[in-house]
Design an enzyme around this catalytic site. Structure first.
Site, PDB file in Angstrom:
ATOM      1  CD  GLN A   8     -13.133  -2.138  -0.581  1.00 20.88           C
ATOM      2  OE1 GLN A   8     -12.294  -2.003   0.295  1.00 20.88           O
ATOM      3  NE2 GLN A   8     -14.318  -2.702  -0.357  1.00 20.88           N
TER       4      GLN A   8
ATOM      5  NE  ARG B  81     -10.364  -5.407   0.695  1.00 16.44           N
ATOM      6  CZ  ARG B  81      -9.588  -4.397   1.089  1.00 16.44           C
ATOM      7  NH1 ARG B  81     -10.127  -3.336   1.637  1.00 16.44           N
ATOM      8  NH2 ARG B  81      -8.274  -4.427   0.893  1.00 16.44           N
TER       9      ARG B  81
ATOM     10  CG  HIS C 259      -8.375   0.020  -2.841  1.00 19.16           C
ATOM     11  ND1 HIS C 259      -7.585  -1.066  -2.487  1.00 19.16           N
ATOM     12  CD2 HIS C 259      -9.100   0.327  -1.717  1.00 19.16           C
ATOM     13  CE1 HIS C 259      -7.821  -1.375  -1.217  1.00 19.16           C
ATOM     14  NE2 HIS C 259      -8.732  -0.563  -0.738  1.00 19.16           N
TER      15      HIS C 259
ATOM     16  NE  ARG D 264      -3.913   0.564   1.886  1.00 14.69           N
ATOM     17  CZ  ARG D 264      -5.130   0.601   2.429  1.00 14.69           C
ATOM     18  NH1 ARG D 264      -5.352   1.324   3.505  1.00 14.69           N
ATOM     19  NH2 ARG D 264      -6.132  -0.083   1.892  1.00 14.69           N
TER      20      ARG D 264
ATOM     21  CB  CYS E 110     -13.936   1.005  -0.004  1.00 10.60           C
ATOM     22  SG  CYS E 110     -13.292   2.678   0.159  1.00 10.60           S
TER      23      CYS E 110
ATOM     24  CG  ASP F 279     -13.388   6.200  -1.128  1.00 16.62           C
ATOM     25  OD1 ASP F 279     -13.383   6.079   0.112  1.00 16.62           O
ATOM     26  OD2 ASP F 279     -12.348   6.133  -1.818  1.00 16.62           O
TER      27      ASP F 279
HETATM   28  N1  NVA Z   1      -9.843   6.617  -1.425  1.00 14.01           N
HETATM   29  C1  NVA Z   1      -9.474   6.194  -0.090  1.00 14.01           C
HETATM   30  C2  NVA Z   1      -9.708   4.738   0.072  1.00 14.01           C
HETATM   31  C3  NVA Z   1      -9.413   4.203   1.445  1.00 14.01           C
HETATM   32  C4  NVA Z   1      -9.611   2.729   1.570  1.00 14.01           C
HETATM   33  C5  NVA Z   1      -8.021   6.544   0.163  1.00 14.01           C
HETATM   34  O1  NVA Z   1      -7.199   6.354  -0.745  1.00 14.01           O
HETATM   35  O2  NVA Z   1      -7.712   7.017   1.254  1.00 14.01           O
HETATM   36  N1   CP Z   2     -11.249  -0.220   2.466  1.00 17.33           N
HETATM   37  C1   CP Z   2      -9.977  -0.293   2.914  1.00 17.33           C
HETATM   38  O1   CP Z   2      -9.051  -0.537   2.137  1.00 17.33           O
HETATM   39  O2   CP Z   2      -9.847  -0.098   4.246  1.00 17.33           O
HETATM   40  P1   CP Z   2      -8.480   0.097   5.062  1.00 17.33           P
HETATM   41  O3   CP Z   2      -7.931   1.443   4.665  1.00 17.33           O
HETATM   42  O4   CP Z   2      -8.911   0.042   6.491  1.00 17.33           O
HETATM   43  O5   CP Z   2      -7.537  -1.000   4.702  1.00 17.33           O
END
Ligand code: NVA
Ligand code: CP
Length: 301
Positions: free
Chosen positions: A134, A287, A131, A104, A259, A219
Site C-alpha cells: 500500500q 496499487r 502493509h 495476506r 488505503c 485507516d
Molecule cells: N488496517 C486495515 C487495512 C486494510 C487494507 C486492516 O488490516 O484491515
Molecule cells: N487497501 C487494501 O489493501 O485493500 P483490500 O483490502 O481491498 O485489498
C-alpha cells in the site's frame, strides 16, 4: 543466489524503492497507451489470502495478466493450508511450482516463516503488523501530485496499526517527518517508534498533529481480525475523524489518503471522501502500477 523478498519496506534500499516508483510511472503510461508489455510472460504468481481483499487481489491478478503472466488465488478454505499443513511444507511445495508468492495473513511471523523456506520471492500483501504494498502506491500517488516527499511532513490520524507501522518505515526510507495522532492505548509499536524517533512524533491531539502536514492519512479503526472490538474502538477513537475542517489545519496544499475500504462517518467523513484534497481513487489505482513494478523488480533482477 539468495532470493529477495518484500516483507517490509526495509527489504529494499531507499534507492531501490525510488526506482520501483519510477518504473511504476512508466508502467502506468504504458497501460494508458494500451501498449503490449509482457515482461513476465509465463510467470505465475500464487496469491494466498487468509483475509478478505478487493484492491490487493484485483491489482495483483490484473497486473500479472497485463504483464503476460498469470496468478492463482489460494484460499485457506479450499487448500491444505486451512487444514493445518505446516507453513514450511507449503512454502517448499508452492515455491517449487510458482515464480513468486503473495501472502495476506495474520501474524507477521507467518510470512517470515514462509519466506524462510521459499525458493521464490515472497510479497507481503498485508499482515497484522505491516502493509508495504500500500505504501508503494501511496508514495507513487504523492509524487504524482506534489513531487518528492523527501523533507515533507505526513500526519497519521487514527489507529497505530499495520498501515501506521508501514508509514513509520516509509518515513525512514523516503526521508520524511511523520506525526502520529492516536488515542491512548492505540499508539503504534513502541520499539518501532523508538527506532525512528528522530523523524516520528507522537502528538495525540489531531488538530495539533496535522499542523504543517503536506499529507494526512488515516485507516479504519478496527482492522481485519479486530471486528469484536468495534464498539470499544468506536468510542476510543471519538474525535479522530478526518473532516474538511480538520484538514483546514494542515498546509493549504495538503492531500488526504486512505488505503480503503473507508468507513464514512467513522475514521473519515463522507464530505472528506468527496473533498478535492482527497486522492484516494488515484491511490487505489496506483496499487496496480506500483505492484507491477514490484513484481518486475523481484522477478527480473
Ligand atoms: N488496517 C486495515 C487495512 C486494510 C487494507 C486492516 O488490516 O484491515
Ligand atoms: N487497501 C487494501 O489493501 O485493500 P483490500 O483490502 O481491498 O485489498
Amino acid at each position: 543466489m539468495t532470493v529477495r523478498h518484500f516483507l517490509t519496506l526495509l527489504d529494499f534500499s531507499p534507492a531501490e524503492l525510488i526506482s520501483v516508483l519510477d518504473r511504476a510511472d512508466q508502467l502506468k503510461q504504458l497501460q494508458r497507451d494500451n501498449a503490449l508489455h509482457e515482461s513476465l510472460k509465463n510467470k505465475v504468481l500464487g496469491m494466498i489470502f487468509e483475509k478478505s481483499s478487493t484492491r490487493t487481489r484485483v491489482s495483483f491478478e490484473a497486473g500479472m495478466s497485463q504483464l503476460g503472466g498469470s496468478a492463482i488465488f489460494l484460499s485457506p478454505r479450499d487448500t491444505q493450508l486451512g487444514r493445518g499443513e505446516p507453513i514450511e511444507d507449503s512454502a517448499r511445495v508452492l515455491s517449487g511450482m510458482l515464480d513468486a508468492v503473495m501472502i495476506r495473513t495474520f501474524g507477521h511471523e507467518i510470512i517470515q516463516q514462509f519466506a524462510k523456506y521459499s525458493k521464490v520471492p515472497v510479497i507481503n500483501a498485508l499482515t497484522d503488523e505491516f502493509h508495504p504494498c500500500q505504501l508503494l502506491a501511496d508514495m507513487q500517488t504523492f509524487r504524482e501530485f506534489r513531487g518528492s516527499i523527501q523533507g515533507k511532513t505526513v500526519t497519521w490520524v487514527g489507529d497505530g496499526n499495520n498501515m501506521c507501522h508501514s508509514y513509520i518505515n516509509a518515513a525512514r526510507q523516503f526521508d520524511f517527518e511523520l506525526n502520529i495522532a492516536a488515542p491512548e492505548g492505540y499508539a503504534p509499536d513502541t520499539e518501532l517508534v523508538q527506532q525512528n524517533k528522530q523523524r516520528v512524533n507522537l502528538i495525540p491531539d489531531p488538530q495539533r498533529a496535522v499542523k504543517g502536514a503536506d499529507l494526512v492519512v488515516t485507516d479504519v479503526w478496527a482492522s481485519m481480525g479486530q471486528e469484536g472490538e468495534s464498539d470499544q474502538r468506536l468510542s476510543a477513537f471519538d474525535g479522530f475523524q478526518i473532516t474538511p475542517e480538520l484538514m483546514d489545519h494542515a498546509n493549504s496544499d495538503a492531500l488526504f489518503m486512505h488505503c480503503l475500504p473507508a468507513h464514512r462517518g467513522e475514521e473519515v467523513s463522507a464530505s472528506m471522501m468527496d473533498d478535492s484534497r482527497a486522492v484516494v481513487w488515484e491511490e487505489a489505482e496506483n496499487r496496480l502500477h506500483a505492484q507491477k513494478a514490484l513484481l518486475e523488480a523481484l522477478l527480473l533482477n
